[in-house]
Design an enzyme around this catalytic site. Structure first.
Site, short mmCIF file in Angstrom:
data_model
loop_
_atom_site.label_atom_id
_atom_site.label_comp_id
_atom_site.label_asym_id
_atom_site.label_seq_id
_atom_site.Cartn_x
_atom_site.Cartn_y
_atom_site.Cartn_z
CG HIS A 32 -0.18 0.04 2.53
ND1 HIS A 32 0.38 1.19 3.05
CD2 HIS A 32 0.10 -0.94 3.42
CE1 HIS A 32 0.96 0.94 4.19
NE2 HIS A 32 0.82 -0.37 4.45
CD GLU A 39 2.02 -5.69 7.96
OE1 GLU A 39 2.17 -6.92 7.75
OE2 GLU A 39 2.77 -4.81 7.48
#
Length: 208
Positions: free
Chosen positions: A10, A83
């Site tokens: 990202h 994550e």
């Protein structure tokens, strides 16, 4: 032609800039991150992706949308691409972590956080699951997170855990490319898309 996976980290967030552990905390892209996602999207769209998947966290999902909109694809969301969970470290800076948990910091093992082997297993399993949906010449873009992608790549390649640290991290909106061959997956590119620069990520501190 072979199946390929583009593993896209990202774009930048404020917590990246502040060196805060993000983990499962849902932090948005900042202005720089939005611009990074737009640039990455324009480059990756030229590869003609056939499937786009993202983590359920918005920093990854918004990065995926920057690619998908250009190639008229929907973004599929999979929580398994989240994550690594940071437990008690989420929201704290590296300096705060090092001062409060010096031994855990050295090992990069967060109290109440997620084990690296568990992250590697869930991410690589999700990679295989989504790659199985591709045609033989399909291209899958996965928008996810620095530690999650690095660990997932290592597991997908079949690297033993003691070698995982030999694979470096991913910069914001940089990507790695994997290709399926007759004997399994291989890494074609790693941390591509920008010139070499410091990496701010939830991954293990490279300077240590």
């Amino acid at each position: 032609m072979s199946k390929r996976i583009v593993c896209l980290r990202h774009g930048q967030t404020l917590w990246n800039v502040e060196h805060r552990f993000q983990g499962h905390t849902d932090i948005p892209l900042d202005e720089t991150g939005i611009a990074q996602a737009a640039r990455a999207g324009s480059l990756l769209a030229s590869l003609r992706p056939t499937l786009v998947v993202s983590s359920d966290l918005r920093r990854a999902n918004d990065t995926a949308l920057a690619v998908a909109r250009l190639v008229d694809l929907d973004v599929h969301v999979d929580k398994d691409f989240r994550e690594r969970g940071g437990g008690l470290w989420e929201g704290l800076t590296r300096e705060e972590i090092a001062s409060r948990w010096p031994q855990e910091y050295i090992a990069w093992e967060a109290p109440e956080g997620e084990d690296v082997a568990d992250v590697a297993d869930r991410v690589s399993t999700a990679m295989r699951r989504w790659a199985a949906k591709l045609d033989d010449d399909g291209l899958l873009v996965i928008a996810s997170h620095g530690a999650a992608l690095r660990l997932g790549i290592c597991a997908l390649l079949g690297l033993p855990q003691e070698l995982w640290s030999a694979v470096g991290g991913l910069g914001n909106c940089s990507w790695s490319v994997l290709e399926e061959g007759r004997s399994g997956w291989r890494l074609l590119e790693h941390n591509a898309g920008t010139l070499p620069e410091p990496i701010n990520s939830d991954d293990i501190p490279v300077a240590d």
